[in-house]
Write a protein that holds these residues in place. Structure first.
Motif, PDB file in Angstrom:
ATOM      1  N   ASP A   1     -38.654  -7.357 -29.828  1.00 55.66           N
ATOM      2  CA  ASP A   1     -40.032  -7.458 -29.332  1.00 55.66           C
ATOM      3  C   ASP A   1     -40.171  -6.960 -27.899  1.00 55.66           C
ATOM      4  N   SER A   2     -39.098  -7.085 -27.097  1.00 54.71           N
ATOM      5  CA  SER A   2     -39.191  -6.742 -25.678  1.00 54.71           C
ATOM      6  C   SER A   2     -38.237  -5.626 -25.272  1.00 54.71           C
ATOM      7  N   THR A   3     -37.791  -4.827 -26.215  1.00 50.98           N
ATOM      8  CA  THR A   3     -36.908  -3.706 -25.885  1.00 50.98           C
ATOM      9  C   THR A   3     -37.576  -2.794 -24.863  1.00 50.98           C
ATOM     10  N   THR A   4     -36.805  -2.342 -23.880  1.00 57.57           N
ATOM     11  CA  THR A   4     -37.373  -1.524 -22.812  1.00 57.57           C
ATOM     12  C   THR A   4     -37.887  -0.194 -23.361  1.00 57.57           C
ATOM     13  N   ASP A   5     -38.893   0.351 -22.690  1.00 57.82           N
ATOM     14  CA  ASP A   5     -39.489   1.613 -23.127  1.00 57.82           C
ATOM     15  C   ASP A   5     -38.473   2.753 -23.108  1.00 57.82           C
ATOM     16  N   THR A   6     -37.566   2.740 -22.124  1.00 57.58           N
ATOM     17  CA  THR A   6     -36.572   3.802 -22.015  1.00 57.58           C
ATOM     18  C   THR A   6     -35.670   3.838 -23.241  1.00 57.58           C
ATOM     19  N   VAL A   7     -35.188   2.676 -23.645  1.00 52.96           N
ATOM     20  CA  VAL A   7     -34.322   2.601 -24.821  1.00 52.96           C
ATOM     21  C   VAL A   7     -35.113   2.945 -26.080  1.00 52.96           C
ATOM     22  N   TYR A   8     -36.319   2.413 -26.195  1.00 55.98           N
ATOM     23  CA  TYR A   8     -37.121   2.610 -27.400  1.00 55.98           C
ATOM     24  C   TYR A   8     -37.462   4.084 -27.615  1.00 55.98           C
ATOM     25  N   THR A   9     -37.941   4.736 -26.575  1.00 58.06           N
ATOM     26  CA  THR A   9     -38.365   6.136 -26.719  1.00 58.06           C
ATOM     27  C   THR A   9     -37.173   7.081 -26.886  1.00 58.06           C
ATOM     28  N   GLY A  10     -36.011   6.679 -26.390  1.00 56.31           N
ATOM     29  CA  GLY A  10     -34.828   7.539 -26.493  1.00 56.31           C
ATOM     30  C   GLY A  10     -33.930   7.214 -27.662  1.00 56.31           C
ATOM     31  N   TRP A  11     -34.422   6.417 -28.614  1.00 59.46           N
ATOM     32  CA  TRP A  11     -33.591   5.928 -29.714  1.00 59.46           C
ATOM     33  C   TRP A  11     -32.937   7.056 -30.515  1.00 59.46           C
ATOM     34  N   TYR A  12     -33.649   8.178 -30.691  1.00 58.08           N
ATOM     35  CA  TYR A  12     -33.130   9.271 -31.503  1.00 58.08           C
ATOM     36  C   TYR A  12     -32.561  10.412 -30.665  1.00 58.08           C
ATOM     37  N   SER A  13     -32.454  10.196 -29.356  1.00 59.53           N
ATOM     38  CA  SER A  13     -31.843  11.209 -28.490  1.00 59.53           C
ATOM     39  C   SER A  13     -30.321  11.078 -28.487  1.00 59.53           C
ATOM     40  N   SER A  14     -29.837   9.844 -28.518  1.00 59.71           N
ATOM     41  CA  SER A  14     -28.407   9.562 -28.584  1.00 59.71           C
ATOM     42  C   SER A  14     -28.223   8.187 -29.199  1.00 59.71           C
ATOM     43  N   VAL A  15     -27.054   7.926 -29.742  1.00 63.08           N
ATOM     44  CA  VAL A  15     -26.794   6.641 -30.403  1.00 63.08           C
ATOM     45  C   VAL A  15     -26.681   5.544 -29.349  1.00 63.08           C
ATOM     46  N   TYR A  16     -27.509   4.518 -29.499  1.00 66.82           N
ATOM     47  CA  TYR A  16     -27.524   3.415 -28.530  1.00 66.82           C
ATOM     48  C   TYR A  16     -26.314   2.513 -28.718  1.00 66.82           C
ATOM     49  N   MET A  17     -25.670   2.163 -27.596  1.00 65.16           N
ATOM     50  CA  MET A  17     -24.627   1.144 -27.591  1.00 65.16           C
ATOM     51  C   MET A  17     -25.022   0.045 -26.613  1.00 65.16           C
ATOM     52  N   PRO A  18     -24.687  -1.227 -26.905  1.00 67.83           N
ATOM     53  CA  PRO A  18     -25.129  -2.343 -26.065  1.00 67.83           C
ATOM     54  C   PRO A  18     -24.580  -2.278 -24.647  1.00 67.83           C
ATOM     55  N   GLU A  19     -25.370  -2.798 -23.724  1.00 69.01           N
ATOM     56  CA  GLU A  19     -24.929  -2.962 -22.346  1.00 69.01           C
ATOM     57  C   GLU A  19     -24.402  -4.370 -22.162  1.00 69.01           C
ATOM     58  N   THR A  20     -23.341  -4.509 -21.376  1.00 69.33           N
ATOM     59  CA  THR A  20     -22.746  -5.820 -21.127  1.00 69.33           C
ATOM     60  C   THR A  20     -22.911  -6.188 -19.662  1.00 69.33           C
ATOM     61  N   ALA A  21     -23.230  -7.445 -19.405  1.00 68.13           N
ATOM     62  CA  ALA A  21     -23.393  -7.926 -18.027  1.00 68.13           C
ATOM     63  C   ALA A  21     -22.037  -8.267 -17.433  1.00 68.13           C
ATOM     64  N   GLU A  22     -21.850  -7.955 -16.160  1.00 68.88           N
ATOM     65  CA  GLU A  22     -20.617  -8.295 -15.474  1.00 68.88           C
ATOM     66  C   GLU A  22     -20.598  -9.782 -15.132  1.00 68.88           C
ATOM     67  N   PRO A  23     -19.409 -10.414 -15.073  1.00 68.09           N
ATOM     68  CA  PRO A  23     -19.334 -11.830 -14.709  1.00 68.09           C
ATOM     69  C   PRO A  23     -19.778 -12.075 -13.272  1.00 68.09           C
ATOM     70  N   VAL A  24     -20.182 -13.303 -12.994  1.00 66.13           N
ATOM     71  CA  VAL A  24     -20.642 -13.677 -11.657  1.00 66.13           C
ATOM     72  C   VAL A  24     -19.457 -13.746 -10.700  1.00 66.13           C
ATOM     73  N   ASP A  25     -19.609 -13.151  -9.524  1.00 70.44           N
ATOM     74  CA  ASP A  25     -18.582 -13.209  -8.483  1.00 70.44           C
ATOM     75  C   ASP A  25     -18.549 -14.616  -7.907  1.00 70.44           C
ATOM     76  N   PRO A  26     -17.415 -15.337  -7.971  1.00 61.88           N
ATOM     77  CA  PRO A  26     -17.364 -16.719  -7.479  1.00 61.88           C
ATOM     78  C   PRO A  26     -17.610 -16.853  -5.990  1.00 61.88           C
ATOM     79  N   GLU A  27     -17.369 -15.770  -5.228  1.00 63.35           N
ATOM     80  CA  GLU A  27     -17.559 -15.845  -3.776  1.00 63.35           C
ATOM     81  C   GLU A  27     -19.019 -15.651  -3.388  1.00 63.35           C
ATOM     82  N   THR A  28     -19.683 -14.687  -4.025  1.00 58.73           N
ATOM     83  CA  THR A  28     -21.074 -14.416  -3.663  1.00 58.73           C
ATOM     84  C   THR A  28     -22.060 -15.130  -4.564  1.00 58.73           C
TER      85      THR A  28
END
Length: 226
Positions: free
Chosen positions: A169-196
């Motif tokens: 329902d909330s997929t970004t416009d960039t990903v949605y419009t570019g769906w057939y330009s290249s095969v989409y692979m998921p993005e992963t979030a980096e872990p939180v830095d314990p110091e910052t």
């Protein structure tokens, strides 16, 4: 204002395929998606069911068994590009398609979408194989009946476990419009830095390099890093 959500889905369209190449290091490369016009229907059923391990008199542990999907893709006619790219039929010097039993077929990603009452829902199955369609037709009677062709599709998990993805329902416009330009692979979030106590910027599991002759390919590694 919240995004409006689809209440129903109907109609299959915009079917594409993208060839898969796996190198010696297990790195998977997706080619640029190629359109497959004339989609009539798609029916895929889950392959593999959870099984229970019993101990102490009850289901002690449930074993996941996601083996992807199996089913049929019906088309008005299988495009010649799919026959040569995936089914590996070859064109001789007279541009005649030749089927050779000694040639292995290719794997591919399958992209498609369903219409919705608000917005189209776009899908990708990452690791598909296809069986040869039947050779069949019937004689004309009082009315001409179009004879379709059906591909038996098996969609298996990639080495990293990914089976499929679809827009939400909330997929970004960039990903949605570019769906057939290249095969989409998921993005992963980096872990939180314990110091910052701050998360590093999201790291994409997908890179999109530019190949020769300006051809764009999507590349990702199926290996799990320690």
């Amino acid at each position: 204002m919240p995004n409006k959500k689809n209440k129903v889905k109907f109609n299959i369209c915009n079917v594409h395929y993208a060839l898969i190449t796996v190198d010696e290091d297990g790195e998977v490369t997706f080619g640029t998606p190629v359109a497959m016009p004339g989609a009539v229907s798609l029916s895929l059923e889950p392959n593999g069911e959870p099984s229970n391990f019993y101990a102490d008199g009850y289901a002690y542990y449930t074993i996941s068994n996601n083996m992807g999907y199996e089913g049929d893709l019906e088309l008005a006619m299988v495009p010649e590009s799919f026959r040569t790219d995936v089914l590996k039929e070859s064109l001789d010097t007279n541009q005649v398609l030749v089927e050779n039993a000694n040639v292995e077929t290719a794997n591919f990603a399958l992209l498609f979408e369903f219409d919705g009452d608000i917005k189209k829902i776009r899908h990708v199955l990452y690791n598909c194989s296809a069986a040869r369609p039947n050779i069949e037709s019937t004689t004309n009677e009082e009315e001409i009946e179009v004879q379709t062709e059906t591909l038996s599709i098996t969609a298996a998990p990639l080495a990293n476990g990914y089976v499929k993805a679809r827009t939400g329902d909330s997929t970004t416009d960039t990903v949605y419009t570019g769906w057939y330009s290249s095969v989409y692979m998921p993005e992963t979030a980096e872990p939180v830095d314990p110091e910052t106590q701050q998360a590093a910027p999201a790291k994409a599991a997908l890179s999109v390099p530019t190949g020769t002759a300006g051809k764009t390919e999507a590349v990702f590694s199926s290996k799990t890093k320690a």
